[in-house]
Design an enzyme around this catalytic site. Structure first.
Site, PDB file in Angstrom:
ATOM      1  N   THR A   2       0.848  -1.789   1.143  1.00  0.00           N
ATOM      2  CA  THR A   2       1.559  -3.064   1.314  1.00  0.00           C
ATOM      3  C   THR A   2       0.567  -4.201   1.363  1.00  0.00           C
ATOM      4  OG1 THR A   2       3.153  -4.305   2.666  1.00  0.00           O
ATOM      5  CG2 THR A   2       1.561  -2.964   3.856  1.00  0.00           C
ATOM      6  N   GLY A  38       3.203  -8.677   8.052  1.00  0.00           N
ATOM      7  CA  GLY A  38       4.326  -8.542   8.976  1.00  0.00           C
ATOM      8  C   GLY A  38       4.885  -7.127   8.978  1.00  0.00           C
ATOM      9  N   LYS A  39       5.059  -6.575   7.785  1.00  0.00           N
ATOM     10  CA  LYS A  39       5.531  -5.185   7.676  1.00  0.00           C
ATOM     11  C   LYS A  39       4.533  -4.240   8.329  1.00  0.00           C
ATOM     12  CE  LYS A  39       7.757  -5.309   3.121  1.00  0.00           C
ATOM     13  NZ  LYS A  39       7.704  -4.720   1.765  1.00  0.00           N
ATOM     14  N   ASP A  67      10.151  -1.264   0.578  1.00  0.00           N
ATOM     15  CA  ASP A  67      10.694  -2.409  -0.146  1.00  0.00           C
ATOM     16  C   ASP A  67      11.955  -2.846   0.580  1.00  0.00           C
ATOM     17  OD1 ASP A  67       9.878  -3.917  -2.578  1.00  0.00           O
ATOM     18  OD2 ASP A  67      12.012  -3.685  -3.000  1.00  0.00           O
ATOM     19  N   LYS A  85      12.348  -6.177  17.880  1.00  0.00           N
ATOM     20  CA  LYS A  85      12.885  -6.195  16.507  1.00  0.00           C
ATOM     21  C   LYS A  85      13.001  -4.770  15.960  1.00  0.00           C
ATOM     22  CE  LYS A  85      12.045  -7.748  11.791  1.00  0.00           C
ATOM     23  NZ  LYS A  85      11.155  -8.367  10.810  1.00  0.00           N
TER      24      LYS A  85
HETATM   25  P1  ITT Z   1       4.829  -5.500  -0.149  1.00  0.00           P
HETATM   26  O1  ITT Z   1       3.399  -5.751  -0.460  1.00  0.00           O
HETATM   27  O2  ITT Z   1       5.019  -4.456   0.922  1.00  0.00           O
HETATM   28  O3  ITT Z   1       5.685  -5.217  -1.365  1.00  0.00           O
HETATM   29  P2  ITT Z   1       6.398  -7.953   0.015  1.00  0.00           P
HETATM   30  O4  ITT Z   1       6.283  -9.119   0.933  1.00  0.00           O
HETATM   31  O5  ITT Z   1       6.241  -8.197  -1.449  1.00  0.00           O
HETATM   32  O6  ITT Z   1       5.376  -6.857   0.526  1.00  0.00           O
HETATM   33  P3  ITT Z   1       9.105  -6.967  -0.499  1.00  0.00           P
HETATM   34  O7  ITT Z   1       8.834  -6.771  -1.941  1.00  0.00           O
HETATM   35  O8  ITT Z   1       9.795  -5.869   0.224  1.00  0.00           O
HETATM   36  O9  ITT Z   1       7.775  -7.259   0.315  1.00  0.00           O
HETATM   37  O10 ITT Z   1       9.888  -8.337  -0.363  1.00  0.00           O
HETATM   38  C1  ITT Z   1      10.818  -8.578   0.567  1.00  0.00           C
HETATM   39  C2  ITT Z   1      10.897 -10.049   0.905  1.00  0.00           C
HETATM   40  O11 ITT Z   1      11.770 -10.110   2.012  1.00  0.00           O
HETATM   41  C3  ITT Z   1       9.569 -10.668   1.343  1.00  0.00           C
HETATM   42  O12 ITT Z   1       9.533 -12.026   1.004  1.00  0.00           O
HETATM   43  C4  ITT Z   1       9.582 -10.519   2.841  1.00  0.00           C
HETATM   44  O13 ITT Z   1       8.944 -11.610   3.469  1.00  0.00           O
HETATM   45  C5  ITT Z   1      11.071 -10.516   3.168  1.00  0.00           C
HETATM   46  N1  ITT Z   1      11.284  -9.526   4.232  1.00  0.00           N
HETATM   47  C6  ITT Z   1      11.125  -8.185   4.148  1.00  0.00           C
HETATM   48  N2  ITT Z   1      11.334  -7.613   5.341  1.00  0.00           N
HETATM   49  C7  ITT Z   1      11.633  -8.615   6.194  1.00  0.00           C
HETATM   50  C8  ITT Z   1      11.901  -8.675   7.560  1.00  0.00           C
HETATM   51  O14 ITT Z   1      11.883  -7.593   8.325  1.00  0.00           O
HETATM   52  N3  ITT Z   1      12.148  -9.860   8.103  1.00  0.00           N
HETATM   53  C9  ITT Z   1      12.139 -10.982   7.357  1.00  0.00           C
HETATM   54  N4  ITT Z   1      11.867 -11.024   6.064  1.00  0.00           N
HETATM   55  C10 ITT Z   1      11.609  -9.845   5.476  1.00  0.00           C
HETATM   56 NA    NA Z   2       6.544  -6.465  -2.814  1.00  0.00          NA
END
Ligand code: ITT
Ligand code: NA
Length: 185
Positions: free
Chosen positions: A7, A11-12, A65, A162
């Protein structure tokens, strides 16, 4: 044990670490950019990503994702959440929703774990989009999302608060349960 989490989202990573480290799992972050296809479901995006990454590591790894699905927009941004967050952001979503009575939305998270085969773990949390940002914690859409039954937005919660109710927390619960069952020798 240690486990690789691919990732670029801090935040994740924080949420996943907070959930898995008390279970004795050390989470190693790898920032490998993998293609995110334009698919109809998060499951397809995850399956494609895992398939693309699987020859990259010689040990098990997982990805997450996620997306925010807004009912009044028929599920948008959904699989486009990362792009929409980068372009419109929270303010953009709030503007699009001015005057809308139906504020219902849900977050969904799909974790794909690869150990020679793909295992998917999912979590959903229902709630609503409020009309102004609230809170400084978390990331992404957290300040505008009020989970059902809560008076706090995700951005007003600590990571562990959360994780107890979130989409990712729920997917992690499934994942941890599966690991416990399947890693015992
Ligand atoms: P990776 O590198 O893990 O792919 P990413 O930010 O691109 O990270 P995603 O493709 O899953 O992640 O995109 C999901 C979007 O939704 C991203 O803009 C996140 O900020 C948002 N998001 C995902 N989980 C969230 C959460 O728990 N709370 C708030 N926003 C979230
Ligand atoms: Na992503």
């Amino acid at each position: 044990m240690r486990m690789i989490f691919v990732t670029s989202n801090k935040g994740k990573l924080d949420e996943v670490r907070s959930y898995l480290s008390p279970l004795g799992i050390e989470v190693i972050q790898k920032k490998v950019e993998y293609p995110e296809i334009q698919a109809n479901t998060l499951e397809e995006v995850v399956a494609f990503g895992v398939n693309w990454l699987k020859d990259y590591f010689d040990e098990p790894f997982f990805i997450d994702d996620s997306g925010l699905f807004i009912e009044a927009f028929h599920g948008f941004p959904g699989v486009y959440s990362a792009y929409v967050y980068r372009t419109l952001g929270n303010e953009g979503i709030l503007k699009l929703m001015v005057g809308l009575e139906n504020r219902k939305a849900y977050f969904k998270s799909v974790i794909g774990y690869y150990d020679g085969e793909l295992h998917l773990f999912k979590g959903i949390v229902y709630g609503r989009i409020i009309d102004q940002k609230r809170g400084e914690h978390g990331f992404g859409f957290d300040p505008i999302f009020l989970p059902e039954g809560s008076t706090k937005t995700f951005a007003e919660m600590t990571t562990s608060e959360k994780n107890k109710i979130s989409h990712r927390g729920r997917a992690l619960t499934e994942f941890a349960r599966w690991l416990k069952e399947n890693l015992k020798k």
